[in-house]
Design an enzyme around this catalytic site. Structure first.
Site, PDB file in Angstrom:
ATOM      1  N   GLU A   1      48.021  16.225  61.684  1.00  0.00           N
ATOM      2  CA  GLU A   1      47.992  17.600  61.078  1.00  0.00           C
ATOM      3  C   GLU A   1      46.930  18.309  61.690  1.00  0.00           C
ATOM      4  OE1 GLU A   1      50.776  17.463  57.190  1.00  0.00           O
ATOM      5  OE2 GLU A   1      48.682  17.263  56.849  1.00  0.00           O
TER       6      GLU A   1
ATOM      7  N   HIS B   1      50.007  29.098  53.857  1.00  0.00           N
ATOM      8  CA  HIS B   1      50.477  28.005  54.748  1.00  0.00           C
ATOM      9  C   HIS B   1      51.375  28.942  55.810  1.00  0.00           C
ATOM     10  CE1 HIS B   1      52.326  24.924  56.632  1.00  0.00           C
ATOM     11  NE2 HIS B   1      51.902  23.903  55.985  1.00  0.00           N
TER      12      HIS B   1
ATOM     13  N   HIS C   1      49.803  28.802  49.260  1.00  0.00           N
ATOM     14  CA  HIS C   1      50.195  27.295  49.435  1.00  0.00           C
ATOM     15  C   HIS C   1      49.195  26.544  48.353  1.00  0.00           C
ATOM     16  CE1 HIS C   1      51.797  23.689  50.810  1.00  0.00           C
ATOM     17  NE2 HIS C   1      50.753  23.455  51.532  1.00  0.00           N
TER      18      HIS C   1
ATOM     19  N   GLU D   1      44.196  20.210  41.949  1.00  0.00           N
ATOM     20  CA  GLU D   1      44.033  21.319  42.404  1.00  0.00           C
ATOM     21  C   GLU D   1      43.572  22.335  41.572  1.00  0.00           C
ATOM     22  OE1 GLU D   1      47.565  22.487  44.437  1.00  0.00           O
ATOM     23  OE2 GLU D   1      46.723  24.619  44.708  1.00  0.00           O
TER      24      GLU D   1
ATOM     25  N   ALA E   1      55.142  17.446  48.168  1.00  0.00           N
ATOM     26  CA  ALA E   1      54.267  17.118  49.210  1.00  0.00           C
ATOM     27  C   ALA E   1      55.007  16.622  50.126  1.00  0.00           C
ATOM     28  CB  ALA E   1      52.922  16.348  48.755  1.00  0.00           C
ATOM     29  N   GLN E   2      54.960  17.051  51.347  1.00  0.00           N
ATOM     30  CA  GLN E   2      55.526  16.531  52.445  1.00  0.00           C
ATOM     31  C   GLN E   2      54.979  15.881  53.430  1.00  0.00           C
ATOM     32  OE1 GLN E   2      57.360  19.943  54.454  1.00  0.00           O
ATOM     33  NE2 GLN E   2      58.945  20.316  52.996  1.00  0.00           N
TER      34      GLN E   2
ATOM     35  N   ARG F   1      40.972  24.285  53.036  1.00  0.00           N
ATOM     36  CA  ARG F   1      41.478  22.814  52.651  1.00  0.00           C
ATOM     37  C   ARG F   1      41.939  22.409  54.216  1.00  0.00           C
ATOM     38  NH1 ARG F   1      46.538  20.396  50.789  1.00  0.00           N
ATOM     39  NH2 ARG F   1      47.432  22.123  51.744  1.00  0.00           N
TER      40      ARG F   1
ATOM     41  N   ARG G   1      44.467  26.216  59.433  1.00  0.00           N
ATOM     42  CA  ARG G   1      45.705  26.765  58.711  1.00  0.00           C
ATOM     43  C   ARG G   1      45.197  28.399  58.649  1.00  0.00           C
ATOM     44  NH1 ARG G   1      47.911  23.151  54.013  1.00  0.00           N
ATOM     45  NH2 ARG G   1      48.990  21.762  55.474  1.00  0.00           N
TER      46      ARG G   1
ATOM     47  N   SER H   1      53.514  20.321  42.028  1.00  0.00           N
ATOM     48  CA  SER H   1      53.365  20.466  43.297  1.00  0.00           C
ATOM     49  C   SER H   1      53.382  19.071  43.986  1.00  0.00           C
ATOM     50  CB  SER H   1      52.238  20.976  43.754  1.00  0.00           C
ATOM     51  OG  SER H   1      52.171  22.423  43.584  1.00  0.00           O
TER      52      SER H   1
HETATM   53  C1  LIG Z   1      55.426  22.390  49.164  1.00  0.00           C
HETATM   54  C2  LIG Z   1      54.105  21.614  49.113  1.00  0.00           C
HETATM   55  C3  LIG Z   1      53.778  20.700  49.868  1.00  0.00           C
HETATM   56  C4  LIG Z   1      52.434  20.031  49.937  1.00  0.00           C
HETATM   57  N1  LIG Z   1      52.300  19.140  50.927  1.00  0.00           N
HETATM   58  C5  LIG Z   1      51.123  18.558  50.638  1.00  0.00           C
HETATM   59  C6  LIG Z   1      50.665  17.482  51.610  1.00  0.00           C
HETATM   60  O1  LIG Z   1      51.579  16.916  52.444  1.00  0.00           O
HETATM   61  N2  LIG Z   1      49.428  16.580  51.105  1.00  0.00           N
HETATM   62  C7  LIG Z   1      48.479  17.109  50.341  1.00  0.00           C
HETATM   63  O2  LIG Z   1      47.550  16.565  50.251  1.00  0.00           O
HETATM   64  N3  LIG Z   1      48.858  18.034  49.557  1.00  0.00           N
HETATM   65  C8  LIG Z   1      50.182  18.985  49.825  1.00  0.00           C
HETATM   66  N4  LIG Z   1      50.428  19.769  48.887  1.00  0.00           N
HETATM   67  C9  LIG Z   1      49.282  20.359  47.745  1.00  0.00           C
HETATM   68  C10 LIG Z   1      49.495  19.308  46.805  1.00  0.00           C
HETATM   69  O3  LIG Z   1      50.884  18.712  46.487  1.00  0.00           O
HETATM   70  C11 LIG Z   1      48.823  19.672  45.521  1.00  0.00           C
HETATM   71  O4  LIG Z   1      47.560  20.261  45.544  1.00  0.00           O
HETATM   72  C12 LIG Z   1      48.657  18.325  44.565  1.00  0.00           C
HETATM   73  O5  LIG Z   1      49.880  17.639  44.547  1.00  0.00           O
HETATM   74  C13 LIG Z   1      48.182  18.976  43.113  1.00  0.00           C
HETATM   75  O6  LIG Z   1      48.446  18.046  42.245  1.00  0.00           O
HETATM   76  P1  LIG Z   1      47.882  18.283  40.576  1.00  0.00           P
HETATM   77  O7  LIG Z   1      48.435  16.952  39.859  1.00  0.00           O
HETATM   78  O8  LIG Z   1      46.615  18.921  40.626  1.00  0.00           O
HETATM   79  O9  LIG Z   1      48.970  19.467  40.233  1.00  0.00           O
HETATM   80  P2  LIG Z   1      50.705  19.590  40.076  1.00  0.00           P
HETATM   81  O10 LIG Z   1      51.303  18.317  40.875  1.00  0.00           O
HETATM   82  O11 LIG Z   1      51.020  20.781  40.364  1.00  0.00           O
HETATM   83  O12 LIG Z   1      50.820  19.076  38.718  1.00  0.00           O
HETATM   84  C14 LIG Z   1      50.546  19.953  37.503  1.00  0.00           C
HETATM   85  C15 LIG Z   1      51.192  19.855  36.631  1.00  0.00           C
HETATM   86  O13 LIG Z   1      50.649  20.541  35.245  1.00  0.00           O
HETATM   87  C16 LIG Z   1      51.719  20.964  34.539  1.00  0.00           C
HETATM   88  N5  LIG Z   1      51.022  22.012  33.729  1.00  0.00           N
HETATM   89  C17 LIG Z   1      50.617  23.345  34.133  1.00  0.00           C
HETATM   90  N6  LIG Z   1      50.244  23.935  32.963  1.00  0.00           N
HETATM   91  C18 LIG Z   1      50.451  23.244  32.020  1.00  0.00           C
HETATM   92  C19 LIG Z   1      50.251  23.249  30.741  1.00  0.00           C
HETATM   93  N7  LIG Z   1      49.569  24.557  30.222  1.00  0.00           N
HETATM   94  N8  LIG Z   1      50.492  22.423  29.659  1.00  0.00           N
HETATM   95  C20 LIG Z   1      51.179  21.235  30.065  1.00  0.00           C
HETATM   96  N9  LIG Z   1      51.228  21.042  31.302  1.00  0.00           N
HETATM   97  C21 LIG Z   1      51.136  22.038  32.342  1.00  0.00           C
HETATM   98  C22 LIG Z   1      52.686  21.536  35.544  1.00  0.00           C
HETATM   99  O14 LIG Z   1      54.136  21.512  34.655  1.00  0.00           O
HETATM  100  C23 LIG Z   1      52.628  20.256  36.505  1.00  0.00           C
HETATM  101  O15 LIG Z   1      53.552  19.178  35.926  1.00  0.00           O
HETATM  102  C24 LIG Z   1      51.541  20.371  49.216  1.00  0.00           C
HETATM  103  C25 LIG Z   1      52.100  21.573  47.909  1.00  0.00           C
HETATM  104  C26 LIG Z   1      53.170  22.198  48.127  1.00  0.00           C
HETATM  105  C27 LIG Z   1      53.516  23.099  46.918  1.00  0.00           C
END
Ligand SMILES: Cc1cc2nc3c(=O)[nH]c(=O)nc-3n(C[C@H](O)[C@H](O)[C@H](O)COP(=O)(O)OP(=O)(O)OC[C@H]3O[C@@H](n4cnc5c(N)ncnc54)[C@H](O)[C@@H]3O)c2cc1C
Length: 517
Positions: A118, A233, A337, A361, A50-51, A372, A278, A46
């Site tokens: 926002e 969302h 979302h 997350e 993120a946009q 959130r 939201r 995700s």
């Molecule tokens: C379309 C969209 C727009 C968004 N816009 C915003 C924004 O503007 N601002 C904001 O603050 N937040 C935004 N968010 C939310 C935010 O992007 C996420 O909450 C945040 O990036 C999560 O980061 P993360 O590193 O926890 O997870 P992620 O970035 O989702 O990374 C998780 C990783 O774990 C890997 N994984 C999962 N399970 C396993 C496993 N069993 N073994 C090995 N690897 C695994 C996945 O492949 C992935 O690479 C948005 C989300 C989306 C979907």
């Protein structure tokens, strides 16, 4: 491969290669660390999508105390104020750190921050990059930094399937790779696997984000908290493609309005109008659609002709659907979302299992409460990664005991779980829809099939939602529309979820039997 793996014994293992996982790895340096990513870096995170951007009190008219107040107000009584205060106070320094890592945020001609607005933020405080390409730019810089850091061992295409636990302490990770099963002997694991949107039919998340980290933690015996709080969302692009492309809130921050197919602007009289929290906007859109209307985001006047320059990503997918936002309203609908709940952790990211941390997350820090605040999640992942890394580095481990390779659980497949959760745990829920969901998920979760882990995560969410007999933040019960005076976080573990589900199924079955003539 296994020869090489044995050389990695004792190193902390980070599961997940999004912003949370990569930032934790970078902060751990120069300690050698292993990062497992089931897909090529960035492909299924995700973070890359993120946009809007990253919330931080960088403006001259802003202060962390104001950011905190907005965060607490959105959280509907469930934020942990001390944790939230610590995180928002650390946000500006975390942004500066990203700049040092090479992230090119958007600036004004005079060099100052270009800050977006926002929903439910009282100030312009969203730091962004290339307009709506913030996640892409952050991940570009983090991936480059990780690939250039020799003490980070990055294993792409390796999926964690189980944590090995003895006496409530981590002793290893069992993973799948294209060369077969692997065991990492380690007493320190950081789960950074992202969200749960991929468990639903209509979501903005990459399809591979379906709560694997929650399943790993639950099987390991960890406690999970506030799982019933899912953010929908309100303005996902209402077209045929799945996951649904997102039309960021920043577009509403720029003045776009929500209208229905009769042209009526239905949020105008609500406090905050289109920039209300939201959950409120999502419910209004959901209800409008339930009444048989389509809903659109009208950006024709604001930002109008500037749309394509300000939002190149959204412009591109609208164009593919034959829509020009400067001339045409954009069709939108709510979609899953973000997950406010997650692995219950303390201020340093420690879970209830020794040697198990969580970041991003998948964790529940207490920052978001029941809802959130927009753009607080990337910020939380980036800020907390430092504290998690400091905590992990501070734990000395002795010689780790080697494990034999165990049989791998089957590769998870959430496809049969998606329609079940979509039906029962939408924007509006009630006792019957949730009980029905539990009834359907319980046998799948108890099986050893490919859907059992995704069903187990759905079941834990559903049992938590069943037990919360009130409406608060992202959790809205049509049978309990009021909010209870005391705000209490929920907490559950695997055994409690299975016992709770069993009781609910038995009670429902008994009442069905007695209702029969
Ligand atoms: C379309 C969209 C727009 C968004 N816009 C915003 C924004 O503007 N601002 C904001 O603050 N937040 C935004 N968010 C939310 C935010 O992007 C996420 O909450 C945040 O990036 C999560 O980061 P993360 O590193 O926890 O997870 P992620 O970035 O989702 O990374 C998780 C990783 O774990 C890997 N994984 C999962 N399970 C396993 C496993 N069993 N073994 C090995 N690897 C695994 C996945 O492949 C992935 O690479 C948005 C989300 C989306 C979907």
């Amino acid at each position: 491969m296994s020869m090489k793996i044995s050389k990695l014994a004792g190193r902390p293992v980070i599961v997940g290669g999004g912003a949370a996982g990569l930032m934790t790895a970078l902060h751990l340096a120069p300690e050698p660390v292993v990062v497992l990513s089931k897909s090529p870096l960035g492909a299924e995170a995700s973070s890359l999508w993120a946009q809007g951007g990253l919330a931080a009190a960088m403006g001259e008219d802003d202060a962390p105390a104001l950011h905190l107040a907005d965060t607490i107000a959105a959280g509907a009584g469930l934020c942990d104020e001390a944790v939230a205060s610590r995180i928002v106070n650390a946000a500006p320094a975390a942004v500066e750190n990203l700049v040092r890592l090479g992230v090119a945020f958007d600036r004004r001609p005079d060099g100052g921050w270009r800050l977006g607005l926002e929903a439910a933020h009282g100030r312009n405080r969203i730091v962004h990059a290339t307009g709506d390409g913030t996640g892409r730019e952050i991940m570009r810089a983090l991936i480059s930094a990780v690939r250039n850091t020799p003490w980070i061992t990055l294993l792409e295409g390796v999926e964690a399937r189980r944590l090995i636990v003895e006496d409530n302490a981590i002793t290893g990770v069992l993973a799948a790779s294209e060369d077969g099963p692997l065991v990492f002997d380690t007493e320190r694991v950081i789960i950074a696997t992202g969200g749960i949107g991929g468990l639903f039919l209509d979501s903005t998340n990459p399809a591979g984000c379906y709560g694997q980290g929650l399943a790993l933690a639950a099987h390991a015996g960890a406690r999970l908290s506030d799982l019933e709080f899912i953010q929908f969302h309100p303005t996902a692009f209402d077209g045929p493609s799945r996951p649904l492309p997102l039309v960021t809130e920043a577009v509403r921050g720029d003045g776009a309005t929500l209208i229905d197919d009769t042209g009526q602007r239905f949020m105008a009289d609500e406090p905050g109008a289109e920039l209300a929290p939201r959950d409120i906007v999502a419910r209004a859109v959901w209800r409008r659609r339930a009444e048989g209307h389509r809903v659109f985001l009208d950006a024709r006047t604001h930002p109008g002709s500037d749309f394509a320059r300000r939002y190149p990503v959204i412009s591109a997918f609208c164009k593919m659907a034959g829509i020009n936002p400067a001339n045409d309203p954009i069709p939108v609908r709510p979609a899953v979302h973000y997950h406010m709940g997650g692995i219950a952790i303390d201020g340093e990211g420690r879970s209830s299992v020794k040697g198990l941390w969580a970041c991003g997350e998948v964790s529940r820090t207490g920052l978001h409460g029941a809802n959130r605040l927009a753009s607080n999640s990337l910020m939380e992942a980036i800020v907390c990664a430092r504290w998690v890394a400091e905590s992990v580095a501070g734990v000395s481990t002795g010689r780790v005991r080697p494990h034999a390779i165990e049989a791998l659980p089957r590769a998870p497949d959430p496809s049969i779980v998606r329609p079940i959760l979509a039906d029962g745990l939408g924007v509006l829920r009630d006792r019957d829809t949730i009980a029905h969901t539990i009834h359907n998920l319980f046998p799948i979760a108890c099986s050893r099939g490919a859907a059992s882990d995704p069903a187990l995560v759905g079941l834990m969410i559903a049992v938590s939602a069943f037990r919360r007999e009130e409406s608060r933040g992202g959790h809205y019960r049509t049978d309990f529309p009021g909010t209870l005076p005391a705000a209490v976080s929920s907490s559950i573990n695997l055994a409690e979820a299975l016992n709770g589900a069993n009781e609910i199924v038995e009670t429902e079955t008994a009442s069905l039997r007695s209702a029969r003539p």
